[in-house]
Design a protein around this motif. Structure first.
Motif, PDB file in Angstrom:
ATOM      1  N   LEU A  91       0.849  -1.191   0.000  1.00 37.14           N
ATOM      2  CA  LEU A  91       0.000   0.000   0.000  1.00 37.14           C
ATOM      3  C   LEU A  91       0.885   1.242   0.000  1.00 37.14           C
ATOM      4  N   CYS A  92       0.621   2.135  -0.943  1.00 41.14           N
ATOM      5  CA  CYS A  92       1.498   3.278  -1.179  1.00 41.14           C
ATOM      6  C   CYS A  92       0.693   4.572  -1.084  1.00 41.14           C
ATOM      7  N   SER A  93       1.172   5.528  -0.272  1.00 44.23           N
ATOM      8  CA  SER A  93       0.439   6.776  -0.103  1.00 44.23           C
ATOM      9  C   SER A  93       1.337   7.835   0.511  1.00 44.23           C
ATOM     10  N   ALA A  94       0.959   9.095   0.316  1.00 43.11           N
ATOM     11  CA  ALA A  94       1.672  10.189   0.973  1.00 43.11           C
ATOM     12  C   ALA A  94       1.280  10.296   2.437  1.00 43.11           C
ATOM     13  N   ALA A  95       0.079   9.853   2.772  1.00 39.12           N
ATOM     14  CA  ALA A  95      -0.409   9.955   4.146  1.00 39.12           C
ATOM     15  C   ALA A  95      -1.384   8.814   4.416  1.00 39.12           C
ATOM     16  N   ILE A  96      -0.923   7.840   5.182  1.00 44.44           N
ATOM     17  CA  ILE A  96      -1.772   6.712   5.550  1.00 44.44           C
ATOM     18  C   ILE A  96      -2.230   6.912   6.979  1.00 44.44           C
ATOM     19  N   ASP A 111       2.895  -4.340   4.163  1.00 44.86           N
ATOM     20  CA  ASP A 111       3.979  -3.636   3.474  1.00 44.86           C
ATOM     21  C   ASP A 111       3.477  -2.280   3.011  1.00 44.86           C
ATOM     22  N   PHE A 112       4.130  -1.222   3.500  1.00 46.26           N
ATOM     23  CA  PHE A 112       3.719   0.149   3.211  1.00 46.26           C
ATOM     24  C   PHE A 112       4.885   0.935   2.614  1.00 46.26           C
ATOM     25  N   LEU A 113       4.570   1.765   1.646  1.00 50.19           N
ATOM     26  CA  LEU A 113       5.520   2.737   1.123  1.00 50.19           C
ATOM     27  C   LEU A 113       4.928   4.119   1.320  1.00 50.19           C
ATOM     28  N   LEU A 114       5.725   5.033   1.833  1.00 54.28           N
ATOM     29  CA  LEU A 114       5.271   6.402   2.038  1.00 54.28           C
ATOM     30  C   LEU A 114       5.838   7.289   0.934  1.00 54.28           C
ATOM     31  N   LYS A 115       4.954   7.952   0.195  1.00 55.61           N
ATOM     32  CA  LYS A 115       5.389   8.850  -0.878  1.00 55.61           C
ATOM     33  C   LYS A 115       6.047  10.094  -0.267  1.00 55.61           C
ATOM     34  N   PRO A 116       7.033  10.689  -0.949  1.00 60.55           N
ATOM     35  CA  PRO A 116       7.598  10.268  -2.236  1.00 60.55           C
ATOM     36  C   PRO A 116       8.447   9.012  -2.091  1.00 60.55           C
ATOM     37  N   VAL A 117       8.379   8.151  -3.122  1.00 58.29           N
ATOM     38  CA  VAL A 117       9.047   6.862  -3.095  1.00 58.29           C
ATOM     39  C   VAL A 117      10.285   6.910  -3.980  1.00 58.29           C
ATOM     40  N   GLN A 118      11.383   6.434  -3.446  1.00 63.56           N
ATOM     41  CA  GLN A 118      12.616   6.355  -4.216  1.00 63.56           C
ATOM     42  C   GLN A 118      12.645   5.064  -5.039  1.00 63.56           C
ATOM     43  N   SER A 138      12.160 -10.806   7.932  1.00 61.90           N
ATOM     44  CA  SER A 138      11.561 -11.081   6.630  1.00 61.90           C
ATOM     45  C   SER A 138      10.594 -12.259   6.707  1.00 61.90           C
ATOM     46  N   GLN A 139      10.984 -13.296   7.418  1.00 59.63           N
ATOM     47  CA  GLN A 139      10.118 -14.463   7.548  1.00 59.63           C
ATOM     48  C   GLN A 139       8.872 -14.138   8.376  1.00 59.63           C
ATOM     49  N   ALA A 140       9.031 -13.285   9.387  1.00 55.24           N
ATOM     50  CA  ALA A 140       7.875 -12.870  10.190  1.00 55.24           C
ATOM     51  C   ALA A 140       6.866 -12.117   9.341  1.00 55.24           C
ATOM     52  N   MET A 141       7.353 -11.220   8.486  1.00 56.87           N
ATOM     53  CA  MET A 141       6.450 -10.466   7.623  1.00 56.87           C
ATOM     54  C   MET A 141       5.772 -11.371   6.599  1.00 56.87           C
ATOM     55  N   ALA A 142       6.495 -12.381   6.117  1.00 57.55           N
ATOM     56  CA  ALA A 142       5.888 -13.340   5.191  1.00 57.55           C
ATOM     57  C   ALA A 142       4.725 -14.074   5.865  1.00 57.55           C
ATOM     58  N   LEU A 191      -1.061   2.783  16.549  1.00 61.95           N
ATOM     59  CA  LEU A 191      -0.794   3.452  15.279  1.00 61.95           C
ATOM     60  C   LEU A 191      -0.968   4.962  15.410  1.00 61.95           C
ATOM     61  N   GLU A 192      -1.954   5.371  16.201  1.00 62.84           N
ATOM     62  CA  GLU A 192      -2.152   6.808  16.422  1.00 62.84           C
ATOM     63  C   GLU A 192      -0.931   7.425  17.095  1.00 62.84           C
ATOM     64  N   ARG A 193      -0.357   6.705  18.054  1.00 63.56           N
ATOM     65  CA  ARG A 193       0.780   7.247  18.807  1.00 63.56           C
ATOM     66  C   ARG A 193       2.065   7.278  17.977  1.00 63.56           C
ATOM     67  N   GLN A 194       2.318   6.227  17.213  1.00 60.90           N
ATOM     68  CA  GLN A 194       3.622   6.139  16.554  1.00 60.90           C
ATOM     69  C   GLN A 194       3.571   6.358  15.052  1.00 60.90           C
ATOM     70  N   GLY A 195       2.387   6.352  14.460  1.00 57.47           N
ATOM     71  CA  GLY A 195       2.304   6.515  13.017  1.00 57.47           C
ATOM     72  C   GLY A 195       2.923   5.336  12.290  1.00 57.47           C
ATOM     73  N   LEU A 196       3.215   5.527  11.014  1.00 56.11           N
ATOM     74  CA  LEU A 196       3.762   4.441  10.212  1.00 56.11           C
ATOM     75  C   LEU A 196       5.266   4.552   9.995  1.00 56.11           C
ATOM     76  N   SER A 197       5.900   5.506  10.656  1.00 49.59           N
ATOM     77  CA  SER A 197       7.318   5.740  10.385  1.00 49.59           C
ATOM     78  C   SER A 197       8.173   4.509  10.646  1.00 49.59           C
ATOM     79  N   ASP A 198       7.823   3.723  11.663  1.00 54.38           N
ATOM     80  CA  ASP A 198       8.600   2.526  11.968  1.00 54.38           C
ATOM     81  C   ASP A 198       8.060   1.273  11.293  1.00 54.38           C
ATOM     82  N   LEU A 199       6.893   1.384  10.653  1.00 60.80           N
ATOM     83  CA  LEU A 199       6.302   0.222  10.005  1.00 60.80           C
ATOM     84  C   LEU A 199       6.571   0.192   8.509  1.00 60.80           C
ATOM     85  N   ALA A 200       6.700   1.376   7.895  1.00 54.53           N
ATOM     86  CA  ALA A 200       6.847   1.448   6.454  1.00 54.53           C
ATOM     87  C   ALA A 200       8.201   0.910   5.996  1.00 54.53           C
ATOM     88  N   TYR A 201       8.220   0.365   4.782  1.00 53.53           N
ATOM     89  CA  TYR A 201       9.445  -0.164   4.221  1.00 53.53           C
ATOM     90  C   TYR A 201      10.413   0.964   3.913  1.00 53.53           C
TER      91      TYR A 201
END
Length: 204
Positions: A91-96, A111-118, A138-142, A191-201
């Protein structure tokens, strides 16, 4: 439908995958396709077109925009899961928002990508999802992509507990593993407290 990859069956680093990029911005579709030129990349301009293509063809992974004018990314996810399709989705967005992230996670999207994406992030997340390798994270996420949260938690507990990303995912998965409303409320609060900064790829 999509078994857990392991070190014996996962494709190597040079594997070519079939990727569907879904975004309502033409320039982003073009840029994402260029960044993923080592793969067979198809595009869709909206959720309706994406669902048509996903019903007609087989893809290995979807890079999915969250906000689209007709059917948004969450509704695309929910439609696929409702029909038993566990195709990996990024899931890809500027603001999730926390609510959007929680709906995605409970739909087996971790799996999250935060725009702008490199470009390196696009290429990296495809490899991270489809050829996860042997690292415990990696195996945990799988496992989490298949909704096997308890097993994913055990893998994360065995990993390096000092990593912020591991701690963040441990907290979220522990909160929702039971599938209860209380668990989802706890996950939403985290999620409200920490946002996605530590969850996004993030590309290494």
């Amino acid at each position: 439908m999509y078994p857990l990859p392991d070190s014996k069956t996962a494709a190597g680093p040079g594997a070519r995958y079939k990727v569907l990029v879904v975004d309502d911005e033409p320039t982003l579709r073009l840029g994402f396709s260029y960044a993923l030129s080592d793969h067979d990349t198809d595009t869709a301009a909206n959720g309706t077109e994406a669902l048509h293509k996903l019903n007609a063809e087989d893809y290995d992974i979807v890079i999915l925009d969250l906000r689209m004018p007709d059917i948004d990314g969450l509704r695309v996810i929910e439609s696929l899961r409702r029909h038993g399709n566990l195709l990996p989705i990024v899931l890809c967005s500027a603001a999730i928002t926390p609510s959007a992230a929680l709906r995605a996670i409970t739909g087996h999207v971790v799996d999250f990508l935060l725009k702008p994406v490199q470009p390196a992030e696009l290429r990296g997340v495809v490899k991270h999802v489809l050829a996860p390798g042997e690292s415990l994270f990696s195996q945990a996420m799988a496992l989490a992509r298949l909704g096997r949260y308890e097993e994913a938690i055990i893998k994360l507990q065995q990993a390096d507990g000092t990593e912020p990303q591991i701690q963040a995912w441990l907290g979220i998965l522990r909160a929702i593993r039971g599938g209860s409303l209380e668990g989802e409320a706890a996950a939403f609060s985290k999620l409200e407290r920490q946002g996605l900064s530590d969850l996004a790829y993030r590309a290494e």
